[in-house]
Design a protein around this motif. Sequence first.
Motif, mmCIF file in Angstrom:
data_model
loop_
_atom_site.group_PDB
_atom_site.id
_atom_site.type_symbol
_atom_site.label_atom_id
_atom_site.label_comp_id
_atom_site.label_asym_id
_atom_site.label_seq_id
_atom_site.Cartn_x
_atom_site.Cartn_y
_atom_site.Cartn_z
ATOM 1 N N THR A 426 -5.447 -9.279 7.390
ATOM 2 C CA THR A 426 -6.689 -9.533 8.125
ATOM 3 C C THR A 426 -6.452 -10.392 9.363
ATOM 4 N N ASN A 427 -5.437 -11.249 9.315
ATOM 5 C CA ASN A 427 -5.118 -12.078 10.474
ATOM 6 C C ASN A 427 -4.458 -11.271 11.583
ATOM 7 N N ARG A 428 -4.033 -10.063 11.256
ATOM 8 C CA ARG A 428 -3.409 -9.190 12.254
ATOM 9 C C ARG A 428 -4.273 -7.969 12.560
ATOM 10 N N GLY A 429 -5.567 -8.070 12.254
ATOM 11 C CA GLY A 429 -6.509 -7.020 12.638
ATOM 12 C C GLY A 429 -6.609 -5.868 11.675
ATOM 13 N N LEU A 430 -5.968 -5.951 10.520
ATOM 14 C CA LEU A 430 -5.978 -4.848 9.561
ATOM 15 C C LEU A 430 -7.017 -5.087 8.470
ATOM 16 N N ARG A 431 -7.503 -4.021 7.877
ATOM 17 C CA ARG A 431 -8.504 -4.146 6.827
ATOM 18 C C ARG A 431 -7.872 -4.634 5.526
ATOM 19 N N GLU A 432 -8.700 -5.164 4.638
ATOM 20 C CA GLU A 432 -8.230 -5.538 3.312
ATOM 21 C C GLU A 432 -7.920 -4.291 2.492
ATOM 22 N N VAL A 433 -6.957 -4.412 1.609
ATOM 23 C CA VAL A 433 -6.599 -3.290 0.735
ATOM 24 C C VAL A 433 -6.878 -3.679 -0.716
ATOM 25 N N SER A 434 -7.016 -2.659 -1.551
ATOM 26 C CA SER A 434 -7.315 -2.844 -2.970
ATOM 27 C C SER A 434 -6.169 -2.282 -3.803
ATOM 28 N N PHE A 435 -5.806 -3.006 -4.857
ATOM 29 C CA PHE A 435 -4.719 -2.543 -5.722
ATOM 30 C C PHE A 435 -5.049 -1.192 -6.346
ATOM 31 N N LYS A 436 -6.295 -1.018 -6.730
ATOM 32 C CA LYS A 436 -6.689 0.227 -7.380
ATOM 33 C C LYS A 436 -6.878 1.363 -6.371
ATOM 34 N N LYS A 437 -7.655 1.116 -5.308
ATOM 35 C CA LYS A 437 -8.010 2.184 -4.381
ATOM 36 C C LYS A 437 -6.848 2.580 -3.474
ATOM 37 N N ASP A 438 -6.082 1.595 -3.021
ATOM 38 C CA ASP A 438 -5.043 1.885 -2.033
ATOM 39 C C ASP A 438 -3.661 2.102 -2.645
ATOM 40 N N PHE A 439 -3.443 1.563 -3.826
ATOM 41 C CA PHE A 439 -2.119 1.677 -4.438
ATOM 42 C C PHE A 439 -2.155 2.362 -5.803
ATOM 43 N N GLY A 440 -3.339 2.795 -6.219
ATOM 44 C CA GLY A 440 -3.460 3.507 -7.485
ATOM 45 C C GLY A 440 -2.959 2.709 -8.671
ATOM 46 N N ASN A 441 -3.120 1.391 -8.582
ATOM 47 C CA ASN A 441 -2.626 0.488 -9.638
ATOM 48 C C ASN A 441 -1.125 0.652 -9.882
ATOM 49 N N ASN A 442 -0.420 1.078 -8.843
ATOM 50 C CA ASN A 442 1.024 1.285 -8.952
ATOM 51 C C ASN A 442 1.755 0.077 -8.356
ATOM 52 N N ARG A 443 2.465 -0.648 -9.211
ATOM 53 C CA ARG A 443 3.129 -1.880 -8.777
ATOM 54 C C ARG A 443 4.226 -1.611 -7.754
ATOM 55 N N GLU A 444 4.978 -0.540 -7.928
ATOM 56 C CA GLU A 444 6.073 -0.237 -7.007
ATOM 57 C C GLU A 444 5.546 0.056 -5.607
ATOM 58 N N SER A 445 4.408 0.752 -5.531
ATOM 59 C CA SER A 445 3.822 1.031 -4.219
ATOM 60 C C SER A 445 3.399 -0.254 -3.526
ATOM 61 N N LEU A 446 2.865 -1.192 -4.290
ATOM 62 C CA LEU A 446 2.461 -2.472 -3.714
ATOM 63 C C LEU A 446 3.666 -3.275 -3.263
ATOM 64 N N ILE A 447 4.726 -3.307 -4.066
ATOM 65 C CA ILE A 447 5.945 -4.016 -3.668
ATOM 66 C C ILE A 447 6.469 -3.455 -2.346
ATOM 67 N N ALA A 448 6.497 -2.133 -2.248
ATOM 68 C CA ALA A 448 6.978 -1.501 -1.021
ATOM 69 C C ALA A 448 6.134 -1.919 0.180
ATOM 70 N N GLU A 449 4.818 -2.003 0.000
ATOM 71 C CA GLU A 449 3.939 -2.382 1.109
ATOM 72 C C GLU A 449 4.092 -3.850 1.477
#
Length: 512
Positions: A426-449
Amino acid sequence: MKNNMKKLRLALFSALVCLFLQSCNDFLDVDPKHAASETQQWKTLEDTRSALMGVYGLTRAALADNNTHWICGDLRKGDFTVYKRSDLQAVSDNELNKPYDLLKKVSNWRRFYAVINAASVFMEKAPRTVELDRSYSEQNLKYDIAQVRALRAFAYFYMVRIWGDVPLVTYSYDNGTFPSMPRTDAQTVLSYAKAELLTAIEDLPYQYGTQTNLYYGSYGAQWQGKLFNKLSAYSVLAHICAWQGNYAEAETYSAFIIDHASEINAKYTSIADLTSETGLFYSNASVKGSRILGFNFAHNDNEATQSGHLEQLTLAYPLVQKSYPEIYISKDSLFSIFTNFDDLRFGIIDTIKYSSYYVQNLNEETPVFSKIKIIQDGSAKDNDFGVFGSSIVFTRLEDITLLRAEALCALNRSTEAVSYLNMIRTNRGLREVSFKKDFGNNRESLIAEIFEERRRELMGEGWRWYDLVRRQKLMKDNEAFLRLISSGGIYWPVSEDIITANSQIEQNEFWK
């Protein structure tokens, strides 16, 4: 006439600086065992101040010499493309045993042992000053010894990341002999560094100098962002633990830093302050409190040099009189790394134009990476002379916040991790993301991001290679990189000069 005289003075200054740096480089290469002053009298407060600032200076030099901080941290298999320099290309390709002079110099760890020795000398000899100079108090001594203890621990951590196993020397050798000893296991060295930092933390303050108790005659604001404080030590601890894969402790330490950031006036840095000529990387910046640990070029903050700054490698016309940069971020890389047009670092403004906070000359074949651009003293009126005055910022609040997100995710606390990732987004102009909606509750996808966000935010600050190593240890999704880790190929070879001088030192197996 006035402008010509100014240019003449700058030219003379640049020549003197080059001569000075060359003499320093020769001194450290040929005889590093004398880096700590053997003629230091240790009689007055002025003596201890000089010796303390000398340890800071040696630390800065160890990181900046031959641009080690960026060559090891950003260039090796990183995002920068090399423009027509075969020695830099060898680093980028991880061909570190090529016979280039630059690689030989970077692979020599003597400059780090100059730091370690100077710190050890200080710890052994400074206590006598309390007895000889009443103006040098016991409290002052505690602060000083805590700082050099932390600097010594920092040097060991930094070396372990580069070479793995390194000799562990815990005493001074200013009697003219460097101890001949084998390399110590990296985990033993890191355990020593952690213990030293925890000891130093007991005596390190959040800030130095108050209205009633000046530190070396100066108020706290004058020392802010320049000296090792309590949170600086915790930040190195957090990174040591993350490097070890000890994410429980890394999360604990990073949480403490974030919760107590106000104690040192640390805050999240705006994109304007991050990239300004007088912003975060400027020695006298008003936002220097945002640095949790950084190293200025010199204590007086007014010197500028051609070497030992990222700008030497990345800047070109129109910022300086240089046709092409040594290294740059290609257009293809920029568009693949910064995929969101709303990103203030590299996105679209006014619906038609890319922002220039990170990059200039986007219409040219080789864009100029201009995130860090402290030319001269940060207020250059012309660009005829390529001398730079930027500080090395080892860590800041954004780094620690993303490190905590990484640690939380590694500990299966992904929802919490997302909240810290969003602080940076958010400090760099980007929207907030959700673990469920944006990463499908997938931990590896979140780590990568999280690592992708570190890639974007910390670009050019010496983190990319070490982040790639930590990411691979967590993700295990690249067989070639995993083989590199298991075989010791993530470390640099040890300089042949070191091996020749010390028969007990063996070359890293990968580079034999």
